[in-house]
Design a protein around this motif. Structure first.
Motif, PDB file in Angstrom:
ATOM      1  N   ILE A 182       1.173  -8.926  42.788  1.00 52.46           N
ATOM      2  CA  ILE A 182       1.316  -7.783  41.890  1.00 52.46           C
ATOM      3  C   ILE A 182       0.575  -6.554  42.408  1.00 52.46           C
ATOM      4  CG2 ILE A 182       1.008  -6.954  39.525  1.00 52.46           C
ATOM      5  CD1 ILE A 182       3.149  -9.232  39.968  1.00 52.46           C
ATOM      6  N   ASP A 183      -0.630  -6.728  42.930  1.00 52.21           N
ATOM      7  CA  ASP A 183      -1.367  -5.578  43.460  1.00 52.21           C
ATOM      8  C   ASP A 183      -0.626  -4.937  44.630  1.00 52.21           C
ATOM      9  OD1 ASP A 183      -3.381  -5.768  41.582  1.00 52.21           O
ATOM     10  OD2 ASP A 183      -4.737  -6.893  42.894  1.00 52.21           O
ATOM     11  N   GLN A 184      -0.038  -5.758  45.498  1.00 47.11           N
ATOM     12  CA  GLN A 184       0.744  -5.232  46.617  1.00 47.11           C
ATOM     13  C   GLN A 184       1.987  -4.510  46.102  1.00 47.11           C
ATOM     14  OE1 GLN A 184       0.701  -9.241  48.562  1.00 47.11           O
ATOM     15  NE2 GLN A 184       0.820  -7.964  50.411  1.00 47.11           N
ATOM     16  N   LEU A 185       2.630  -5.077  45.102  1.00 42.06           N
ATOM     17  CA  LEU A 185       3.805  -4.449  44.506  1.00 42.06           C
ATOM     18  C   LEU A 185       3.443  -3.083  43.942  1.00 42.06           C
ATOM     19  CD1 LEU A 185       6.778  -4.622  43.528  1.00 42.06           C
ATOM     20  CD2 LEU A 185       5.882  -5.697  41.442  1.00 42.06           C
TER      21      LEU A 185
ATOM     22  N   THR B 206       3.362   2.827  44.190  1.00 43.97           N
ATOM     23  CA  THR B 206       2.592   4.076  44.242  1.00 43.97           C
ATOM     24  C   THR B 206       3.060   4.945  45.401  1.00 43.97           C
ATOM     25  OG1 THR B 206       0.676   3.081  43.172  1.00 43.97           O
ATOM     26  CG2 THR B 206       0.269   5.041  44.515  1.00 43.97           C
ATOM     27  N   ASP B 207       3.361   4.336  46.541  1.00 44.79           N
ATOM     28  CA  ASP B 207       3.890   5.093  47.682  1.00 44.79           C
ATOM     29  C   ASP B 207       5.206   5.772  47.305  1.00 44.79           C
ATOM     30  OD1 ASP B 207       1.750   4.267  49.234  1.00 44.79           O
ATOM     31  OD2 ASP B 207       2.885   2.687  50.265  1.00 44.79           O
ATOM     32  N   LEU B 208       6.053   5.055  46.575  1.00 44.73           N
ATOM     33  CA  LEU B 208       7.320   5.617  46.130  1.00 44.73           C
ATOM     34  C   LEU B 208       7.081   6.791  45.178  1.00 44.73           C
ATOM     35  CD1 LEU B 208      10.409   5.619  45.874  1.00 44.73           C
ATOM     36  CD2 LEU B 208      10.139   3.888  44.074  1.00 44.73           C
TER      37      LEU B 208
ATOM     38  N   ALA C 164       9.987   4.535  51.244  1.00 43.85           N
ATOM     39  CA  ALA C 164       9.210   3.843  50.208  1.00 43.85           C
ATOM     40  C   ALA C 164      10.108   3.016  49.291  1.00 43.85           C
ATOM     41  CB  ALA C 164       8.408   4.855  49.393  1.00 43.85           C
ATOM     42  N   PHE C 165      11.286   3.543  48.950  1.00 45.03           N
ATOM     43  CA  PHE C 165      12.189   2.800  48.069  1.00 45.03           C
ATOM     44  C   PHE C 165      12.720   1.556  48.773  1.00 45.03           C
ATOM     45  CE2 PHE C 165      16.341   2.714  45.524  1.00 45.03           C
ATOM     46  CZ  PHE C 165      15.775   1.987  44.498  1.00 45.03           C
ATOM     47  N   ALA C 166      13.070   1.694  50.047  1.00 44.06           N
ATOM     48  CA  ALA C 166      13.521   0.529  50.826  1.00 44.06           C
ATOM     49  C   ALA C 166      12.411  -0.512  50.901  1.00 44.06           C
ATOM     50  CB  ALA C 166      13.958   0.960  52.221  1.00 44.06           C
ATOM     51  N   ALA C 167      11.169  -0.066  51.093  1.00 44.86           N
ATOM     52  CA  ALA C 167      10.032  -0.996  51.164  1.00 44.86           C
ATOM     53  C   ALA C 167       9.839  -1.717  49.833  1.00 44.86           C
ATOM     54  CB  ALA C 167       8.759  -0.246  51.554  1.00 44.86           C
ATOM     55  N   LEU C 168       9.992  -0.999  48.725  1.00 42.40           N
ATOM     56  CA  LEU C 168       9.848  -1.619  47.405  1.00 42.40           C
ATOM     57  C   LEU C 168      10.927  -2.669  47.182  1.00 42.40           C
ATOM     58  CD1 LEU C 168       8.469  -1.742  44.623  1.00 42.40           C
ATOM     59  CD2 LEU C 168       9.991   0.112  43.899  1.00 42.40           C
TER      60      LEU C 168
ATOM     61  N   ILE D 254      11.087   7.816  37.186  1.00 38.59           N
ATOM     62  CA  ILE D 254       9.678   7.536  37.431  1.00 38.59           C
ATOM     63  C   ILE D 254       8.811   8.230  36.390  1.00 38.59           C
ATOM     64  CG2 ILE D 254       7.754   8.036  38.992  1.00 38.59           C
ATOM     65  CD1 ILE D 254       9.379   7.130  41.264  1.00 38.59           C
ATOM     66  N   SER D 255       7.931   7.429  35.787  1.00 37.55           N
ATOM     67  CA  SER D 255       6.933   7.980  34.869  1.00 37.55           C
ATOM     68  C   SER D 255       5.627   8.117  35.634  1.00 37.55           C
ATOM     69  CB  SER D 255       6.749   7.043  33.674  1.00 37.55           C
ATOM     70  OG  SER D 255       6.139   5.843  34.099  1.00 37.55           O
ATOM     71  N   GLY D 256       4.557   8.415  34.948  1.00 38.51           N
ATOM     72  CA  GLY D 256       3.256   8.524  35.595  1.00 38.51           C
ATOM     73  C   GLY D 256       2.781   7.215  36.206  1.00 38.51           C
ATOM     74  N   ASP D 257       3.414   6.099  35.823  1.00 37.46           N
ATOM     75  CA  ASP D 257       3.041   4.789  36.353  1.00 37.46           C
ATOM     76  C   ASP D 257       3.983   4.312  37.447  1.00 37.46           C
ATOM     77  OD1 ASP D 257       0.815   4.362  34.764  1.00 37.46           O
ATOM     78  OD2 ASP D 257       1.957   3.396  33.170  1.00 37.46           O
ATOM     79  N   GLY D 258       4.907   5.144  37.909  1.00 35.02           N
ATOM     80  CA  GLY D 258       5.877   4.702  38.890  1.00 35.02           C
ATOM     81  C   GLY D 258       6.977   3.909  38.221  1.00 35.02           C
ATOM     82  N   LEU D 259       7.717   3.134  38.976  1.00 38.73           N
ATOM     83  CA  LEU D 259       8.773   2.296  38.401  1.00 38.73           C
ATOM     84  C   LEU D 259       8.207   1.018  37.790  1.00 38.73           C
ATOM     85  CD1 LEU D 259      11.595   2.562  41.082  1.00 38.73           C
ATOM     86  CD2 LEU D 259      11.607   3.508  38.783  1.00 38.73           C
ATOM     87  N   ILE D 260       7.121   0.533  38.363  1.00 39.79           N
ATOM     88  CA  ILE D 260       6.489  -0.693  37.905  1.00 39.79           C
ATOM     89  C   ILE D 260       5.272  -0.300  37.063  1.00 39.79           C
ATOM     90  CG2 ILE D 260       5.435  -2.894  38.569  1.00 39.79           C
ATOM     91  CD1 ILE D 260       8.300  -2.629  39.606  1.00 39.79           C
ATOM     92  N   ALA D 261       5.316  -0.574  35.778  1.00 38.33           N
ATOM     93  CA  ALA D 261       4.185  -0.246  34.909  1.00 38.33           C
ATOM     94  C   ALA D 261       2.989  -1.120  35.263  1.00 38.33           C
ATOM     95  CB  ALA D 261       4.556  -0.425  33.444  1.00 38.33           C
ATOM     96  N   GLY D 262       1.833  -0.516  35.327  1.00 36.06           N
ATOM     97  CA  GLY D 262       0.636  -1.308  35.599  1.00 36.06           C
ATOM     98  C   GLY D 262      -0.079  -0.829  36.729  1.00 36.06           C
TER      99      GLY D 262
END
Length: 91
Positions: free
Chosen positions: A18-21, A26-28, A43-47, A83-91
């Motif tokens: 999860i931390d890596q995700l 964040t890069d995205l 960044a999107f391809a990496a995600l 994208i919100s302030g938390d990116g696509l993945i909340a947390g």
């Protein structure tokens, strides 16, 4: 964590990923905020690749998704709306 990529399916990511995700997300977010098309694509391809390296959930099994990612052909403009302030993945 279960992540869905729209139009592709679901993947299970181990808790220790999860931390890596979040770092990839964040890069995205940074690339989208900077309106950096090349950075966004990278960044999107990496995600998406990171998620696809998880354990694929069989198509005939449906679980609630903890996160839903747009399809791989999404544009920078579309991503900016998602994208919100938390990116696509909340947390």
């Amino acid at each position: 964590m279960i992540v869905r990529i729209m139009g592709e399916g679901q993947w299970v990511l181990a808790d220790d990923k999860i931390d890596q995700l979040n770092a990839v997300d964040t890069d995205l977010e940074k690339a989208v905020s900077a309106n950096d098309e090349d950075g966004f694509r990278t960044a999107f391809a990496a995600l998406l690749d990171f998620v696809r390296n998880g354990e694929r959930v069989p198509d005939d099994v449906l679980h609630d998704s903890d996160a839903i990612l747009p399809p791989g052909d999404s544009t920078l403009a579309e991503m900016r709306e998602l994208i919100s302030g938390d990116g696509l993945i909340a947390g």
